[in-house]
Structures are given as C-alpha cells and as structure tokens.
Scaffold this motif. Structure first.
Motif, short mmCIF file in Angstrom:
data_model
loop_
_atom_site.label_atom_id
_atom_site.label_comp_id
_atom_site.label_asym_id
_atom_site.label_seq_id
_atom_site.Cartn_x
_atom_site.Cartn_y
_atom_site.Cartn_z
N CYS A 146 0.84 -1.20 0.00
CA CYS A 146 0.00 0.00 0.00
C CYS A 146 0.88 1.25 0.00
O CYS A 146 1.90 1.30 0.69
CB CYS A 146 -0.87 -0.02 1.26
SG CYS A 146 -2.00 1.36 1.36
N HIS A 148 -0.30 4.23 0.97
CA HIS A 148 -0.75 5.16 2.00
C HIS A 148 0.01 4.89 3.30
O HIS A 148 0.71 3.89 3.42
CB HIS A 148 -2.25 5.02 2.22
CG HIS A 148 -3.02 5.29 0.96
ND1 HIS A 148 -3.01 6.51 0.34
CD2 HIS A 148 -3.79 4.49 0.19
CE1 HIS A 148 -3.74 6.44 -0.75
NE2 HIS A 148 -4.22 5.23 -0.87
N CYS A 150 -1.60 5.32 6.66
CA CYS A 150 -2.59 5.58 7.71
C CYS A 150 -1.90 5.37 9.06
O CYS A 150 -1.18 4.37 9.24
CB CYS A 150 -3.79 4.67 7.57
SG CYS A 150 -4.58 4.87 5.98
N PHE A 152 -2.74 4.43 11.97
CA PHE A 152 -3.03 3.29 12.86
C PHE A 152 -2.56 1.96 12.27
O PHE A 152 -2.76 0.91 12.87
CB PHE A 152 -4.54 3.21 13.14
CG PHE A 152 -5.39 3.15 11.90
CD1 PHE A 152 -5.55 1.95 11.21
CD2 PHE A 152 -6.01 4.28 11.41
CE1 PHE A 152 -6.31 1.88 10.06
CE2 PHE A 152 -6.78 4.23 10.26
CZ PHE A 152 -6.93 3.03 9.59
N CYS A 153 -1.96 2.00 11.09
CA CYS A 153 -1.75 0.77 10.33
C CYS A 153 -0.26 0.49 10.10
O CYS A 153 0.52 1.41 9.86
CB CYS A 153 -2.44 0.93 8.98
SG CYS A 153 -2.24 -0.48 7.89
N PRO A 156 1.92 -1.11 5.47
CA PRO A 156 3.02 -0.72 4.56
C PRO A 156 4.38 -1.14 5.11
O PRO A 156 5.26 -1.52 4.34
CB PRO A 156 2.88 0.81 4.48
CG PRO A 156 1.45 1.07 4.82
CD PRO A 156 1.08 0.04 5.85
N GLN A 190 -5.07 -4.04 -0.78
CA GLN A 190 -5.18 -3.07 0.34
C GLN A 190 -5.95 -1.85 -0.11
O GLN A 190 -6.54 -1.15 0.70
CB GLN A 190 -3.79 -2.64 0.83
CG GLN A 190 -2.89 -3.76 1.27
CD GLN A 190 -3.44 -4.55 2.43
OE1 GLN A 190 -4.36 -4.11 3.12
NE2 GLN A 190 -2.92 -5.74 2.64
S1 SF4 Z 1 -3.40 -0.76 4.15
FE1 SF4 Z 1 -3.12 0.50 5.95
S2 SF4 Z 1 -2.00 2.27 5.18
FE2 SF4 Z 1 -2.90 1.29 3.40
S3 SF4 Z 1 -4.89 2.35 3.11
FE3 SF4 Z 1 -5.27 0.49 4.33
S4 SF4 Z 1 -5.20 1.22 6.44
FE4 SF4 Z 1 -4.18 2.79 5.18
#
Ligand code: SF4
Length: 437
Positions: A146, A148, A150, A152-153, A156, A190
């Motif tokens: 991914c 992005h 984010c 909380f994640c 990546p 994702q």
């Molecule tokens: S995988 Fe994680 S970083 Fe990528 S869009 Fe989904 S929540 Fe966000």
C-alpha cells in the motif's frame, strides 16, 4: 513407493493471507507433498501468521507455540514473520521465519527438512491451484502492499509499497478459477481503487488484446467471465464513479466495500486517511443515484486518540445520513509500531466500549430498516449451503463471511447455484425468501 512427506498447515489472518496460504499449498501439492489434518500426522508444520493487531500477533505466537509443542518442526511465514526478532525471542526453535508472499523462501525451508518427493503422478495439480474457500467463490488478489500511511496501520511496514499484478496475470488466474467452477470472484487488495498506479496503468495482453492495469479496465475484462465480480477495499475517490455503469449493466455486482473509518475530518486527518478530504456523503449520493440498489459496506474505528464526544456524535450523524447497508466497527487498538500510538489524548477503554455499543446499536437500526425495505422484492442469490429442500444463500449485496444471508425455503438446489427469489421477511441481519420461476 515410500509415502510422501506430510505437511500440517495453519492459516491465520485476513483473506489476503488466505491467498498466500493457497499459493503455498498449491506449490506443496504440485511438488508431491501431502497435507496432514493434525500435528501428529505431519512431518512438519507451516504456520502462516497475522501481525495486524496485537491480539492477532498473540494468536499467531500461540499457534507457533502449540505447533512446536505438538510437532516440533515448524516453519513460520506471513505478516508476523516480518518481525522475526519477536518470533525468535518467543520461540527460538522454529526452523525458519519469512514475511508475507515469500513463497519461494517457504518452499526452500520445507525442502531443507523434507526433500521434494519424486513421483510423476504426484506432480498433478489442478491448474487453478488449491483453494481454501468453497468451490463456488474465490478471492482474487490484484496487488500487494500500500502507498498510504494511515497512522493506525503497519501494513506498509509489513508488506511494502503498492505492487500491482499486471492485468493479464490477474485475468488468467480469474479465467482458470471460472473454468474450475467458481461463480463469484472477490477482488481484494489493500486499496483496490489504486490498482495499477505503480505500473503506470501498463497494458498487458489478454485474449489477444491489450488490457490496462486500471480498475475500470480490469473490471470490464473480468466481467467477460461468467461470474459475479465483487469489489472489496475501494476508496471513495472520484474515479470510482466510472465503475457505476458496469454495475448498472450487471457486469459487476452492485456492491462496494469502502473502509471509511470515520466521518470527522479532524480524526480522518489524524488517521492520515487517503480520503480525508473527499466529500464522502456526496460520493455515496452519486453512487445511489446511478445504481439505486447498490449495497455499501464499511468499517469504522471508534476511540482513536483525540476523538472527542463531538467527533463521535458527528460520526453517528454521518451514519444516519449515509444509510450504509452493512457496517463493521472496531475499538482503536494501538498496534505495535503504528505512528498513531504516539498521539496524545488516548481515549479510555470504557469510553471506547461505550462508543462501540452506541455505534453498533445506531447502525443496526439503519441496516434493519434497509433490509426491511427488501421484503416483497425479487432478488438474485447464490447458494452457499444446500440440503433437505432448504438453502443458505447470499444476495448480490452480501459478501461471504462478513455480511448477511438469505435463507431460502422450498429450494431444490445445489451449492453454487444462482436463483431468483422473492423476499418474505427480514431480520436485523438476514432475509428469508422463496424461489420464483
Ligand atoms: S493498508 Fe493500511 S495504510 Fe494502506 S490504506 Fe489500508 S489502512 Fe491505510
């Protein structure tokens, strides 16, 4: 001929991990290994782990511990494998540790302990591979990783940046699945709407023509197969509107799984969500205008650091307006390594739990009313289980395992059959129906 080596396999985690498990099992089968139903009957155990939430990490570590205690020879792979120190500390005796999608490395680890058996007959494996999902539906992974970030994640960090599969690659796999009897393909990744960005939407050749690695073109080509096409993990970018005509014409199911996560712009920004600035209610209204029967599913996080009462009320009001069909909700959990853990104003557990209950109660009323409005209508369903004149089926608006069911009476059908039914009544999650000609 000596009996072939037997591998025990434990698959934990999300549908994407399930696809990895299927690929590894397919390779093992193709090389002549057999699978064992229990630890005792296995010569070695592969554990495909999940590392997304702390609870999943614990479950994975427990599964490794159990496999070591019961069998002794354990190969670890999957998301938690990206954190090999953690695994080594807890379980120093595992034979090998690899991260997600490292099929080759898993095979090498197996070969090191159990050399590949020799038998031309055992090389036979169905061209569509081995699948863990029932025969009539299958997950189709179109990309890994991914772009992005984010807050909380940690996906990546675990899986790296977006890496899309060329369109022809995806289509050849989908074609093989359809030829093997799959009636429904669940497109996963994702971020399905970002498909092909990393490839600059490069063309590849399928059925003697060029197909671009772009969401619209891929969906259009997939719709040539005689299966339902269901889209998961789609972000509400404007270009998603392009898919609506494919839904109108029945080429793609009128279903979108869109992880909105929150409605407060302040919280979405703190989450660093890709869609923080997208006017999502307007998008939903546009989709519903173009495809009135579209089912929209989403997930939300409550109790994110800094979420105030006002932010939460905004989310509830947004849900009233959005009228989503299906909603999943999670209390914020600080995943080890996620940047959000450093944010101030953590929400106390009790408040998180209260918000979770309030959100679920509010949404249940919405979902129930939307289901109620289907009573008396005619819908298409696919049969998941059949027996004694009854069937458990799903509508076009229900994905397997996460959404609702349609319980069909007076039905002489088989698993995978598609039929038209009339809805007799509705509960909070499921529908009851009978077949019509
Ligand atoms: S995988 Fe994680 S970083 Fe990528 S869009 Fe989904 S929540 Fe966000």
């Amino acid at each position: 001929m000596p009996s072939p080596p037997r591998i025990g396999f434990i698959s934990l985690g999300c549908p994407k991990a399930l696809v990895d498990s299927e690929r590894i099992l397919s390779r093992l089968k193709a090389e002549g290994y057999e699978t064992a139903a229990d630890y005792g009957g296995a010569d070695l155990v592969v554990v495909n782990t999940c590392g997304f939430l702390d609870s999943a990490r614990e479950e994975s570590l427990d599964a490794i511990g159990e496999a070591l205690a019961e069998n002794g020879k354990v190969v670890v792979t999957g998301c938690l494998g990206a954190d090999s120190n953690l695994i080594r500390e807890a379980h120093p005796d595992v034979l090998s540790i690899t991260g997600p999608h490292q099929y080759e490395a898993v095979m090498n680890a197996v070969h090191a302990v159990l050399p590949r058996p020799h038998s031309p007959f055992l090389d036979l494996v169905p061209p569509q591979g081995i699948r863990l999902t029932p025969r009539h539906y299958a997950y189709l992974k179109i990309s890994e990783g991914c772009n992005h970030r984010c807050s909380f994640c940690i996906i990546p960090q675990l899986r790296g940046d977006l890496a899309s599969r060329p369109a022809a690659d995806v289509l050849v796999e989908a074609e093989a699945l359809a030829a093997a009897g799959v009636r429904e393909l669940l497109v996963i990744s994702q971020d399905t709407s970002a498909y092909g960005v990393d490839l600059r939407y490069a063309n590849s050749i399928w059925r003697d023509r060029e197909v671009a690695a772009r969401m619209f073109e891929l969906c259009e080509a997939l719709s040539e197969l005689d299966t339902w096409i269901r889209l998961h993990y789609v972000y509400p970018y404007p270009h998603v509107d392009e898919i609506m005509p494919l839904m109108q014409s029945g080429q793609v199911l009128p279903y979108l799984d869109v992880p909105f996560q929150h409605a407060s712009e302040r919280i979405l920004k703190a989450m660093k969500r890709p869609a923080a600035s997208v006017r999502t209610l307007e998008r939903i209204a546009t989709w519903r205008e173009l495809v009135p029967n579209i089912a929209i599913r989403s997930t939300f996080i409550v109790g994110f650091p800094g979420e105030t009462d006002a932010d939460f009320e905004e989310l509830l009001e947004w849900l009233d307006e959005a009228q989503l069909d299906r909603v999943g909700c999670f209390e914020f959990e600080p995943v080890a390594g996620a940047p959000a853990n450093a944010l101030p104003d953590a929400v106390p557990d009790q408040v998180k739990a209260e918000r979770w209950h309030r959100l679920m109660a509010r949404q249940q009323e919405i979902s129930a009313a939307r289901l109620q409005s289907k009573v008396g209508t005619t819908i298409s369903v696919i049969v998941d289980e059949a027996g004694a004149g009854e069937a458990i089926a799903r509508s076009e608006g229900d994905a397997p395992e996460i959404d609702g069911r349609v319980l069909v009476s007076d039905a002489d059908v088989e698993v995978g059959d598609m039929l038209t039914v009339k809805v007799d009544r509705a509960g909070p999650y499921d529908l009851w129906a009978h077949p019509i000609d």
